[in-house]
Motif scaffolding. Structure first.
Motif, PDB file in Angstrom:
ATOM      1  N   UNK A 206     -59.302  72.571  44.328  1.00 21.10           N
ATOM      2  CA  UNK A 206     -59.630  71.148  44.199  1.00 21.10           C
ATOM      3  C   UNK A 206     -58.829  70.496  43.088  1.00 21.10           C
ATOM      4  N   UNK A 207     -58.590  71.239  42.014  1.00 24.41           N
ATOM      5  CA  UNK A 207     -57.841  70.688  40.888  1.00 24.41           C
ATOM      6  C   UNK A 207     -56.415  70.347  41.281  1.00 24.41           C
ATOM      7  N   UNK A 208     -55.729  71.271  41.934  1.00 27.19           N
ATOM      8  CA  UNK A 208     -54.329  70.995  42.284  1.00 27.19           C
ATOM      9  C   UNK A 208     -54.239  69.963  43.404  1.00 27.19           C
ATOM     10  N   UNK A 209     -55.223  69.946  44.289  1.00 25.84           N
ATOM     11  CA  UNK A 209     -55.216  68.935  45.352  1.00 25.84           C
ATOM     12  C   UNK A 209     -55.428  67.543  44.752  1.00 25.84           C
ATOM     13  N   UNK A 210     -56.268  67.448  43.735  1.00 26.78           N
ATOM     14  CA  UNK A 210     -56.509  66.167  43.093  1.00 26.78           C
ATOM     15  C   UNK A 210     -55.305  65.642  42.336  1.00 26.78           C
ATOM     16  N   UNK A 211     -54.401  66.522  41.939  1.00 23.75           N
ATOM     17  CA  UNK A 211     -53.202  66.090  41.219  1.00 23.75           C
ATOM     18  C   UNK A 211     -52.100  65.611  42.160  1.00 23.75           C
ATOM     19  N   UNK A 212     -52.223  65.887  43.441  1.00 23.28           N
ATOM     20  CA  UNK A 212     -51.177  65.521  44.405  1.00 23.28           C
ATOM     21  C   UNK A 212     -51.223  64.032  44.703  1.00 23.28           C
ATOM     22  N   UNK A 213     -50.075  63.360  44.734  1.00 24.36           N
ATOM     23  CA  UNK A 213     -50.055  61.938  45.095  1.00 24.36           C
ATOM     24  C   UNK A 213     -50.723  61.719  46.451  1.00 24.36           C
ATOM     25  N   UNK A 214     -51.490  60.662  46.568  1.00 30.76           N
ATOM     26  CA  UNK A 214     -52.303  60.454  47.763  1.00 30.76           C
ATOM     27  C   UNK A 214     -51.474  60.244  49.024  1.00 30.76           C
ATOM     28  N   UNK A 215     -50.271  59.726  48.884  1.00 25.07           N
ATOM     29  CA  UNK A 215     -49.435  59.487  50.058  1.00 25.07           C
ATOM     30  C   UNK A 215     -48.506  60.667  50.356  1.00 25.07           C
ATOM     31  N   UNK A 216     -48.740  61.785  49.721  1.00 23.98           N
ATOM     32  CA  UNK A 216     -47.882  62.961  49.879  1.00 23.98           C
ATOM     33  C   UNK A 216     -48.652  64.069  50.579  1.00 23.98           C
ATOM     34  N   UNK A 217     -48.031  64.664  51.593  1.00 24.88           N
ATOM     35  CA  UNK A 217     -48.666  65.737  52.361  1.00 24.88           C
ATOM     36  C   UNK A 217     -48.529  67.057  51.627  1.00 24.88           C
TER      37      UNK A 217
ATOM     38  N   UNK B 229     -49.125  65.699  60.014  1.00 25.38           N
ATOM     39  CA  UNK B 229     -48.715  64.562  60.852  1.00 25.38           C
ATOM     40  C   UNK B 229     -48.036  63.437  60.081  1.00 25.38           C
ATOM     41  N   UNK B 230     -48.275  63.384  58.761  1.00 23.12           N
ATOM     42  CA  UNK B 230     -47.650  62.347  57.951  1.00 23.12           C
ATOM     43  C   UNK B 230     -46.132  62.393  58.029  1.00 23.12           C
ATOM     44  N   UNK B 231     -45.562  63.565  58.288  1.00 21.96           N
ATOM     45  CA  UNK B 231     -44.102  63.687  58.302  1.00 21.96           C
ATOM     46  C   UNK B 231     -43.475  63.254  59.630  1.00 21.96           C
ATOM     47  N   UNK B 232     -44.296  62.981  60.639  1.00 26.59           N
ATOM     48  CA  UNK B 232     -43.721  62.487  61.899  1.00 26.59           C
ATOM     49  C   UNK B 232     -43.213  61.061  61.670  1.00 26.59           C
ATOM     50  N   UNK B 233     -41.950  60.911  61.840  1.00 26.86           N
ATOM     51  CA  UNK B 233     -41.330  59.627  61.570  1.00 26.86           C
ATOM     52  C   UNK B 233     -40.926  59.451  60.116  1.00 26.86           C
ATOM     53  N   UNK B 234     -41.189  60.464  59.281  1.00 23.14           N
ATOM     54  CA  UNK B 234     -40.762  60.415  57.886  1.00 23.14           C
ATOM     55  C   UNK B 234     -41.919  60.294  56.927  1.00 23.14           C
ATOM     56  N   UNK B 235     -41.959  61.178  55.968  1.00 24.91           N
ATOM     57  CA  UNK B 235     -43.008  61.149  54.959  1.00 24.91           C
ATOM     58  C   UNK B 235     -42.660  62.035  53.787  1.00 24.91           C
ATOM     59  N   UNK B 236     -43.565  62.078  52.810  1.00 20.64           N
ATOM     60  CA  UNK B 236     -43.345  62.881  51.603  1.00 20.64           C
ATOM     61  C   UNK B 236     -44.179  64.157  51.676  1.00 20.64           C
TER      62      UNK B 236
ATOM     63  N   UNK C 206     -44.911  70.971  37.757  1.00 17.93           N
ATOM     64  CA  UNK C 206     -44.546  72.055  38.669  1.00 17.93           C
ATOM     65  C   UNK C 206     -44.046  71.569  40.028  1.00 17.93           C
ATOM     66  N   UNK C 207     -44.428  70.372  40.424  1.00 17.75           N
ATOM     67  CA  UNK C 207     -44.188  69.925  41.788  1.00 17.75           C
ATOM     68  C   UNK C 207     -43.403  68.619  41.825  1.00 17.75           C
ATOM     69  N   UNK C 208     -42.888  68.298  43.026  1.00 16.49           N
ATOM     70  CA  UNK C 208     -42.254  67.013  43.249  1.00 16.49           C
ATOM     71  C   UNK C 208     -42.456  66.613  44.705  1.00 16.49           C
ATOM     72  N   UNK C 209     -42.289  65.346  44.980  1.00 15.67           N
ATOM     73  CA  UNK C 209     -42.395  64.847  46.346  1.00 15.67           C
ATOM     74  C   UNK C 209     -41.031  64.910  47.011  1.00 15.67           C
ATOM     75  N   UNK C 210     -40.999  65.524  48.199  1.00 16.14           N
ATOM     76  CA  UNK C 210     -39.745  65.711  48.929  1.00 16.14           C
ATOM     77  C   UNK C 210     -39.878  65.048  50.301  1.00 16.14           C
ATOM     78  N   UNK C 211     -38.863  64.287  50.701  1.00 13.56           N
ATOM     79  CA  UNK C 211     -38.907  63.594  51.972  1.00 13.56           C
ATOM     80  C   UNK C 211     -38.673  64.577  53.124  1.00 13.56           C
ATOM     81  N   UNK C 212     -39.517  64.474  54.146  1.00  8.99           N
ATOM     82  CA  UNK C 212     -39.371  65.253  55.369  1.00  8.99           C
ATOM     83  C   UNK C 212     -39.558  64.320  56.556  1.00  8.99           C
ATOM     84  N   UNK C 213     -38.658  64.373  57.516  1.00  8.30           N
ATOM     85  CA  UNK C 213     -38.806  63.615  58.752  1.00  8.30           C
ATOM     86  C   UNK C 213     -38.624  64.564  59.910  1.00  8.30           C
ATOM     87  N   UNK C 214     -39.459  64.425  60.927  1.00  9.15           N
ATOM     88  CA  UNK C 214     -39.333  65.299  62.088  1.00  9.15           C
ATOM     89  C   UNK C 214     -39.791  64.540  63.341  1.00  9.15           C
TER      90      UNK C 214
END
Length: 485
Positions: A132-143, A149-156, A477-485
């Motif tokens: 829960x701690x690491x999930x809470x630190x993740x940006x809300x718009x990042x998968x 499914x967020x990455x369909x058509x492009x996402x973080x 430790x982490x970063x947001x990386x763009x993925x599109x599929x």
């Protein structure tokens, strides 16, 4: 430096009096005992353990094994870490019982056993809530995964910045070991270099995690001397390093090293007259409780303990009220259930006393003016509290942080601004004028050098899983990386 003997060994059960505990290195092929060992002594100077010191070649091979290991299945990690946390807090790990471990930590680090027990519970809770701690630190718009499914058509997608994470641990408080569990949860392979001052906590936690199912090639304990320690930082992708100002300065320009240095936590009594109100029986009595708790809880050894109190108005009544409370704390051996103050070798205590009195020269000592050393008669001494009043918010003296309840009390005015409040891990602001305090808090939250702001009767040592301590570790430790599929 002596090399490994080439034989794997188990950590012995609770040692008999005079029989030192053997703390082996924990390498990618299991426990390893070296010929070169560091003697770990208790607060009287009596040897109680021997900590294997691994050579440079062992470190390099261990880091190579971490890099070659595959990340653990994230679906099982949370349960494994939680199970290890429970065993750490309650079970027999590596042949050592939980009460036996806690007594060793208390006797060696000089931290009251009640503080050790509290830190043990904090580590257990951090392990139980790590997902829960690491999930809470993740940006809300990042998968969390590229298949989301967020990455369909492009996402973080949240992605690791590396594979191998190193920790140069501190020995002042066992609670620091609750933090790096998050790196394990995020898929990092982790190498922990324990402090020679208190190696029992990391050794027990790493052992518990291995016994719970974390592979030996994913989590290492690498005790080393200072010359080899830098090899661990150089060989890892990212590192967390604890230390004083010199350590922070050493790694300041290293973008892949996160430093945890002195806290210099503070309390601001933000209204005129609030200081006088603390000593009465009115509504400010709880504020005095908060101030004293911030100074003395955790035995005053933690980075979140308040080391400065700034007062809008006359600081003398505040200093007097604090000193009256702290003067009644008992001097007891650290393993006593009623102990609340830290203990160390008498010679070390005398050195700290000399340093404090030198720094306090010209100031008014409400407590500690006749010394802070209370000898216990066995080679150890209790570090008693000190309360020093300054005539202005002198940043250099407000920044003096010592490993016992020691607080500098100084006047503050709105004209002083936030300058004296900068470079603070935790700042608690107490005031009755909500509008004025609110305006000040706006500035304090925006100030980059202040990591945490507590408003009202919340002591500086307040912490909870999921609430950042010095930012979320995952931000590093982490970063947001763009993925599109």
């Amino acid at each position: 430096m002596g090399g490994p003997t080439g034989t794997a060994t188990d950590v012995p059960t609770d040692a008999a009096p005079g029989d030192p505990v053997q703390l082996d290195a924990l390498g990618p092929r299991g426990p390893f005992r070296t010929r070169d060992r560091l003697t770990v002594a208790d607060v009287t100077g009596r040897p109680v353990a021997e900590l294997s010191q691994v050579p440079r070649l062992f470190v390099r091979r261990g880091l190579s094994a971490l890099r070659a290991a595959r990340p653990a299945d994230p679906g099982a990690l949370a349960e494994v870490i939680a199970r290890a946390g429970h065993a750490f807090a309650h079970g027999t790990v590596g042949g050592l019982s939980a009460p036996g471990h806690q007594r060793l930590v208390s006797r060696v680090a000089g931290v009251p056993i009640a503080v050790v027990r509290s830190a043990t519970a904090r580590i257990e809770r951090a392990a139980a809530e790590v997902e829960r701690t690491v999930r809470g630190a993740r940006p809300t718009a990042t998968a969390g995964h590229w298949r989301d499914p967020l990455t369909r058509g492009g996402g973080a997608v949240w992605a690791r910045r590396g594979d191998v994470f190193a920790v140069h641990a501190a020995g002042n408080h066992p609670g620091v070991h609750s933090l790096w569990l998050e790196a394990l949860m995020l898929g990092y392979r982790v190498a922990v270099r324990p402090s020679g001052r208190e190696p029992f906590t990391p050794h027990r936690l790493v052992t518990a995690l291995r016994e719970a199912g974390i592979g030996d090639d994913r989590l290492l304990l690498l005790p080393t001397d200072h010359h080899v320690a830098d090899d661990i930082v150089r060989g890892a992708d990212l590192s967390l390093v604890y230390g004083g100002d010199a350590v922070v300065e050493k790694y300041r320009a290293h973008p892949n090293v996160l430093t945890q240095g002195p806290g210099r936590s503070k309390i601001l009594l933000a209204d005129m007259g609030i200081g006088e109100g603390l000593v009465g029986a009115g509504g400010m009595a709880s504020a005095l409780d908060t101030v004293v708790s911030s100074i003395q809880d955790e035995a005053g050894v933690a980075c979140v303990n308040a080391t400065a109190v700034l007062v809008a108005g006359d600081p003398a009544p505040v200093a007097e009220a604090i000193a009256e409370r702290l003067a009644h704390l008992p001097s007891l051996p650290p393993e006593d259930d009623k102990a609340v103050l830290p203990v160390c070798l008498t010679a070390d205590a005398r050195s700290l006393e000399k340093y404090l009195l030198g720094q306090a020269d010209g100031a008014r000592l409400h407590l500690g003016g006749e010394g802070i050393v209370d000898e216990l008669g066995d080679g150890s001494a209790v570090l008693r509290p000190a309360v020093i009043q300054l005539d202005r918010p002198d940043a250099s003296r407000l920044g003096v942080e010592l490993p016992f309840p020691c607080v500098w009390v100084a006047p503050w005015t709105p004209e002083d601004g936030i300058g004296p409040l900068r470079n603070t891990l935790v700042l608690t602001v107490i005031g009755r004028d909500e509008q004025r305090v609110g305006q000040l808090v706006e500035r304090l939250v925006d100030e980059p050098s202040i990591s945490n702001v507590h408003v009202g009767d919340h002591p500086t040592h307040w912490m909870a899983p999921g609430v950042p301590h010095d930012g979320h570790l995952a931000e590093f430790l982490m970063r947001s990386k763009a993925v599109v599929r």
